[in-house]
Enzyme design. Structure first.
Site, PDB file in Angstrom:
ATOM      1  N   GLY A  46       0.835  -1.189   0.000  1.00 48.67           N
ATOM      2  CA  GLY A  46       0.000   0.000   0.000  1.00 48.67           C
ATOM      3  C   GLY A  46       0.869   1.238   0.000  1.00 48.67           C
ATOM      4  O   GLY A  46       2.078   1.162   0.268  1.00 48.67           O
ATOM      5  N   GLN A  51       2.875   9.932   1.657  1.00 51.52           N
ATOM      6  CA  GLN A  51       4.203   9.317   1.553  1.00 51.52           C
ATOM      7  C   GLN A  51       4.977   9.783   0.320  1.00 51.52           C
ATOM      8  O   GLN A  51       6.181   9.568   0.241  1.00 51.52           O
ATOM      9  CB  GLN A  51       4.085   7.788   1.559  1.00 51.52           C
ATOM     10  CG  GLN A  51       3.648   7.264   2.925  1.00 51.52           C
ATOM     11  CD  GLN A  51       3.511   5.753   2.925  1.00 51.52           C
ATOM     12  OE1 GLN A  51       2.525   5.217   2.439  1.00 51.52           O
ATOM     13  NE2 GLN A  51       4.521   5.056   3.429  1.00 51.52           N
ATOM     14  N   CYS A  93       6.295  -0.136   7.466  1.00 52.74           N
ATOM     15  CA  CYS A  93       5.927   1.053   6.710  1.00 52.74           C
ATOM     16  C   CYS A  93       7.109   1.468   5.845  1.00 52.74           C
ATOM     17  O   CYS A  93       8.243   1.500   6.322  1.00 52.74           O
ATOM     18  CB  CYS A  93       5.547   2.182   7.664  1.00 52.74           C
ATOM     19  SG  CYS A  93       5.017   3.685   6.814  1.00 52.74           S
ATOM     20  N   LEU A  94       6.834   1.772   4.598  1.00 52.65           N
ATOM     21  CA  LEU A  94       7.898   2.176   3.683  1.00 52.65           C
ATOM     22  C   LEU A  94       8.574   3.464   4.138  1.00 52.65           C
ATOM     23  O   LEU A  94       9.706   3.738   3.733  1.00 52.65           O
ATOM     24  CB  LEU A  94       7.333   2.351   2.266  1.00 52.65           C
ATOM     25  CG  LEU A  94       6.836   1.064   1.590  1.00 52.65           C
ATOM     26  CD1 LEU A  94       6.108   1.400   0.298  1.00 52.65           C
ATOM     27  CD2 LEU A  94       7.987   0.096   1.336  1.00 52.65           C
ATOM     28  N   HIS A 135      -3.971   0.988   7.964  1.00 49.63           N
ATOM     29  CA  HIS A 135      -2.648   1.637   7.949  1.00 49.63           C
ATOM     30  C   HIS A 135      -2.642   2.852   7.022  1.00 49.63           C
ATOM     31  O   HIS A 135      -2.147   3.928   7.393  1.00 49.63           O
ATOM     32  CB  HIS A 135      -1.619   0.590   7.499  1.00 49.63           C
ATOM     33  CG  HIS A 135      -0.207   1.062   7.364  1.00 49.63           C
ATOM     34  ND1 HIS A 135       0.805   0.656   8.213  1.00 49.63           N
ATOM     35  CD2 HIS A 135       0.377   1.881   6.461  1.00 49.63           C
ATOM     36  CE1 HIS A 135       1.940   1.229   7.841  1.00 49.63           C
ATOM     37  NE2 HIS A 135       1.718   1.972   6.774  1.00 49.63           N
ATOM     38  N   GLU A 136      -3.204   2.697   5.834  1.00 51.26           N
ATOM     39  CA  GLU A 136      -3.173   3.804   4.857  1.00 51.26           C
ATOM     40  C   GLU A 136      -4.105   4.942   5.269  1.00 51.26           C
ATOM     41  O   GLU A 136      -3.771   6.125   5.091  1.00 51.26           O
ATOM     42  CB  GLU A 136      -3.554   3.306   3.456  1.00 51.26           C
ATOM     43  CG  GLU A 136      -2.712   2.157   2.902  1.00 51.26           C
ATOM     44  CD  GLU A 136      -1.223   2.344   3.002  1.00 51.26           C
ATOM     45  OE1 GLU A 136      -0.755   3.495   3.142  1.00 51.26           O
ATOM     46  OE2 GLU A 136      -0.501   1.329   2.959  1.00 51.26           O
ATOM     47  N   HIS A 139      -2.352   7.009   7.702  1.00 50.46           N
ATOM     48  CA  HIS A 139      -1.428   7.956   7.048  1.00 50.46           C
ATOM     49  C   HIS A 139      -2.171   9.230   6.638  1.00 50.46           C
ATOM     50  O   HIS A 139      -1.671  10.343   6.828  1.00 50.46           O
ATOM     51  CB  HIS A 139      -0.823   7.339   5.777  1.00 50.46           C
ATOM     52  CG  HIS A 139       0.423   6.537   5.992  1.00 50.46           C
ATOM     53  ND1 HIS A 139       1.572   7.056   6.544  1.00 50.46           N
ATOM     54  CD2 HIS A 139       0.726   5.258   5.677  1.00 50.46           C
ATOM     55  CE1 HIS A 139       2.512   6.119   6.570  1.00 50.46           C
ATOM     56  NE2 HIS A 139       2.029   5.014   6.058  1.00 50.46           N
TER      57      HIS A 139
HETATM   58  O1  GNR Z   1       4.368  -2.458   2.410  1.00 50.80           O
HETATM   59  C1  GNR Z   1       3.746  -2.374   3.456  1.00 50.80           C
HETATM   60  N1  GNR Z   1       3.523  -3.488   4.169  1.00 50.80           N
HETATM   61  C2  GNR Z   1       2.647  -3.564   5.214  1.00 50.80           C
HETATM   62  C3  GNR Z   1       2.687  -4.678   6.014  1.00 50.80           C
HETATM   63  C4  GNR Z   1       1.829  -4.810   7.063  1.00 50.80           C
HETATM   64  C5  GNR Z   1       0.934  -3.818   7.303  1.00 50.80           C
HETATM   65  C6  GNR Z   1       0.890  -2.680   6.541  1.00 50.80           C
HETATM   66  C7  GNR Z   1       1.730  -2.553   5.490  1.00 50.80           C
HETATM   67  S1  GNR Z   1       1.657  -1.138   4.493  1.00 50.80           S
HETATM   68  C8  GNR Z   1       3.299  -1.063   3.939  1.00 50.80           C
HETATM   69  C9  GNR Z   1       3.469   0.026   2.901  1.00 50.80           C
HETATM   70  C10 GNR Z   1       3.244   1.371   3.538  1.00 50.80           C
HETATM   71  O2  GNR Z   1       4.029   1.931   4.248  1.00 50.80           O
HETATM   72  N2  GNR Z   1       2.077   1.924   3.330  1.00 50.80           N
HETATM   73  O3  GNR Z   1       1.772   3.077   3.889  1.00 50.80           O
HETATM   74 NI    NI Z   2       3.003   3.193   5.696  1.00 50.37          NI
END
Ligand code: GNR
Ligand code: NI
Length: 172
Positions: A46, A51, A93-94, A135-136, A139
């Site tokens: 995601g 980001q 998270c990236l 998660h997104e 953000h």
């Molecule tokens: O790549 C991602 N892997 C992930 C793994 C477990 C829960 C959430 C994520 S999202 C993350 C990419 C990211 O930072 N998205 O905002």
């Molecule tokens: Ni993230």
């Protein structure tokens, strides 16, 4: 299509609430294309617009390795839990590379929003896809998954962060 640089922990844009999208124009389509390419290059499941430094409420996702078709984008997402069941699993998270911690999330959610043309969309998701939606959307509200950790794991994560080579900013 082009990739855009991913903003890292410490960048104020990651703590900024993104704004509702009201214009479904070519710039939005371009942003979504770039976000998909950026997510793919980074190997994420995601990516939220913050980001890549854009404070618009849009995220892209790709859980197609789990279920066919689970790839796309959602504009102006709003989710609600379906039931009270939660899941605890590794989350990363990236924007915080190298930090992965068990994080509690709802197991199943229903997300509603719009597509790039402004048409209403919704889906019910469980497991990783449900985790990704939560998660997104965090953000887009300026919230990082560190905030969702237990106090113990947050302490671990912050210690790892301080020592991360990508995070060697001047400190007072
Ligand atoms: O790549 C991602 N892997 C992930 C793994 C477990 C829960 C959430 C994520 S999202 C993350 C990419 C990211 O930072 N998205 O905002
Ligand atoms: Ni993230």
């Amino acid at each position: 299509m082009a990739t855009r640089p991913i903003r890292m922990f410490g960048d104020p844009v990651l703590r900024t609430r993104a704004q509702e999208v009201t214009e479904f124009d070519a710039a939005l389509e371009h942003l979504i294309d770039d976000m998909l390419e950026t997510m793919d290059e980074a190997g994420g499941v995601g990516l939220a617009a913050n980001q890549v430094g854009v404070t618009k409420r849009v995220f892209v996702y790709d859980c197609s390795h789990i279920e066919e078709g689970l790839r796309g984008h959602i504009v102006n997402p709003v989710w609600e839990a379906i039931g009270e069941e939660t899941q605890i699993d590794q989350e990363g998270c990236l924007s915080i590379p190298g930090v992965q911690k068990d994080t509690e999330r709802f197991q199943t959610v229903k997300v509603s929003g719009q597509d790039k043309d402004g048409n209403p969309v919704s889906m019910v998701a469980s497991g990783l896809m449900a985790r990704c939606i939560q998660h997104e959307t965090d953000h887009l509200d300026g919230i990082l998954f560190l905030k969702r950790l237990s106090p113990e794991l947050r302490k671990e994560a912050m210690a790892e962060l301080r020592n991360a080579e990508w995070n060697q900013e001047p400190r007072g």
